[in-house]
Motif scaffolding. Structure first.
Motif, short mmCIF file in Angstrom:
data_model
loop_
_atom_site.label_atom_id
_atom_site.label_comp_id
_atom_site.label_asym_id
_atom_site.label_seq_id
_atom_site.Cartn_x
_atom_site.Cartn_y
_atom_site.Cartn_z
N PHE A 232 0.99 -1.03 0.15
CA PHE A 232 -0.08 0.03 0.04
C PHE A 232 0.84 1.34 -0.07
N THR A 233 1.87 1.34 0.85
CA THR A 233 2.72 2.62 0.99
C THR A 233 3.56 2.57 -0.61
N ARG A 234 3.92 1.55 -1.00
CA ARG A 234 4.89 1.69 -2.41
C ARG A 234 3.99 2.21 -3.46
N VAL A 235 2.82 1.44 -3.55
CA VAL A 235 1.79 1.48 -4.68
C VAL A 235 1.00 2.83 -4.59
N PHE A 236 0.36 3.25 -3.55
CA PHE A 236 -0.69 4.07 -3.32
C PHE A 236 -0.08 5.50 -2.81
N VAL A 237 0.77 5.31 -1.74
CA VAL A 237 1.55 6.50 -1.56
C VAL A 237 2.62 7.08 -2.10
N GLN A 238 3.63 6.15 -2.46
CA GLN A 238 4.61 6.86 -3.10
C GLN A 238 4.24 6.96 -4.70
N ASP A 239 3.73 5.77 -5.35
CA ASP A 239 3.42 6.08 -6.76
C ASP A 239 2.64 6.86 -7.18
N TYR A 240 1.15 6.65 -6.47
CA TYR A 240 0.16 7.43 -7.02
C TYR A 240 0.17 8.86 -6.31
N VAL A 241 0.15 8.75 -4.99
CA VAL A 241 -0.18 10.20 -4.40
C VAL A 241 1.14 11.03 -4.67
N GLY A 242 2.51 10.65 -4.51
CA GLY A 242 3.54 11.19 -4.90
C GLY A 242 3.64 11.85 -6.31
N GLY A 243 3.22 10.61 -7.18
CA GLY A 243 3.29 11.07 -8.53
C GLY A 243 2.20 12.10 -9.01
N GLN A 244 1.11 12.10 -8.43
CA GLN A 244 -0.02 12.80 -8.78
C GLN A 244 0.01 14.13 -8.18
N PHE A 245 0.42 14.40 -7.13
CA PHE A 245 0.35 15.56 -6.41
C PHE A 245 1.80 16.24 -6.14
N ASN A 246 2.87 15.49 -6.55
CA ASN A 246 4.24 15.83 -6.30
C ASN A 246 4.50 16.41 -4.74
N GLY B 213 6.46 16.12 -1.37
CA GLY B 213 7.54 15.74 -0.74
C GLY B 213 7.46 15.31 0.66
N GLY B 214 8.41 14.59 1.32
CA GLY B 214 8.20 14.18 2.44
C GLY B 214 7.08 13.05 2.96
N LEU B 215 6.70 12.47 1.94
CA LEU B 215 6.06 11.19 2.21
C LEU B 215 6.56 10.00 2.66
N VAL B 216 5.70 9.35 3.45
CA VAL B 216 6.44 8.00 4.01
C VAL B 216 6.69 7.04 2.94
N GLY B 217 7.64 6.23 2.94
CA GLY B 217 8.14 5.26 1.82
C GLY B 217 8.14 3.76 2.49
N THR B 218 8.27 2.85 1.69
CA THR B 218 8.77 1.46 1.98
C THR B 218 9.43 1.24 3.09
N GLY B 219 10.66 2.12 3.32
CA GLY B 219 11.45 2.25 4.35
C GLY B 219 10.94 2.25 5.72
N ASP B 220 9.95 3.16 5.76
CA ASP B 220 8.92 3.43 6.89
C ASP B 220 8.35 2.35 7.24
#
Length: 304
Positions: A251-265, A267-274
């Motif tokens: 969920f973090t990888r696909v939705f948060v990083q790829d979708y939210v991060g890609g659509q809204f640009n 910064g500072g979003l949690v990632g797979t490391g978190d």
């Protein structure tokens, strides 16, 4: 020989209560997923607060020729009033709170306006004289923005004061509400998972009451009798925790990083490391939940 017996008993117990075991896995996975989401939400709120608050500015907009504020009753801001604001920023009570400040003239404000609304037809109806002069104040501690803002509100020559920190309060209230909901739902599901584990153990003990009686007669220890039942619950809860961890990382990888991060640009979003940092917590909570629930149930209902 004893290890083989214990493993056999675990396999028999899981097979006899297969449907309930699957239910334990699913409920545990859902509850731990929401628990992990709550932890990540809280981390995200802290990251965003740090990121945004570091960019917080207090903007002091000066009176223009058409300003209607009470503090602008004498008309457009004078040089004396500008100097009074500068003196307050450099040597006044709020000076220790000010990291730096910049003055923006009407012409500079108009240039920035044209850049921001480059493709908008609104630029055709706005002139530089219609935009206010301002001071942009960067703070040492963004948490003190209200102190700085209140100092200039109502001052002669000041039309309005914009505290950017207030703009973020709604966002943080929403994120904190989402975090609280995730934790609340996780708590309910953890209670459900605990009760389900307890029910599974009680049913397994009831189905094997004859074997338990024989083990008592041959002098088996209390721990040896309880161990297979405890391991059954721990096994099911661990599978649920592994599934929850996989869902959370995905969920973090696909939705948060790829979708939210890609659509809204953003910064500072949690990632797979978190998310991976949360995985050990989920596994530990799942094992403790099953182990403690099984032990309490066995002590109360098995009565060995």
């Amino acid at each position: 020989m004893r290890a083989q017996f214990v493993l056999t008993e675990i396999g028999v117990g899981l097979w006899r209560n297969l449907s309930i075991t699957i239910s334990v896995i699913i409920v545990t996975a859902v509850s731990l997923f929401f628990l992990g989401s709550g932890l990540l939400f809280q981390r995200q709120v802290n990251e965003l607060r740090t990121l945004l608050y570091n960019e917080v500015q207090v903007s002091v907009f000066l009176c223009g020729a058409e300003s209607t504020a009470v503090s602008c009753a004498d008309g457009e801001v004078t040089q004396e009033q500008r100097d009074a604001i500068v003196a307050e920023l450099t040597d006044g009570e709020v000076a220790p709170l000010v990291q730096e400040y910049t003055y923006e003239s009407k012409e500079e404000a108009y240039e920035r306006f044209l850049e921001q609304f480059e493709d908008s037809p609104i630029t055709e109806n706005i002139t530089a004289d219609q935009l206010p002069e301002s001071f942009r104040i960067q703070l040492v501690d963004p948490e003190q923005s209200d102190v700085v803002a209140s100092r200039f509100e109502g001052q002669l020559g000041v039309e309005s004061v914009d505290d950017q920190r207030e703009l973020f309060q709604g966002l943080f209230r929403f994120l904190n509400g989402a975090t609280a909901f995730a934790w609340f739902f996780a708590g309910i599901m953890l209670v459900a998972a605990t009760l389900l584990v307890a029910t599974t153990i009680r049913l397994a003990a009831f189905n094997r009451r004859r074997e338990i009686g024989i083990m008592r007669l041959v002098g088996a220890s209390k721990f040896f009798i309880q161990l297979p039942f405890m391991l059954e619950g721990i096994f099911a809860a661990t599978i649920g925790a592994v599934l929850a961890s996989g869902f959370l990382v995905g969920f973090t990888r696909v939705f948060v990083q790829d979708y939210v991060g890609g659509q809204f640009n953003i910064g500072g979003l949690v990632g797979t490391g978190d998310a991976l940092l949360v995985v050990p917590i989920l596994l530990l909570v799942g094992i403790l939940l099953a182990g403690v629930s099984s032990l309490i149930t066995l002590e109360r209902y098995l009565r060995v």
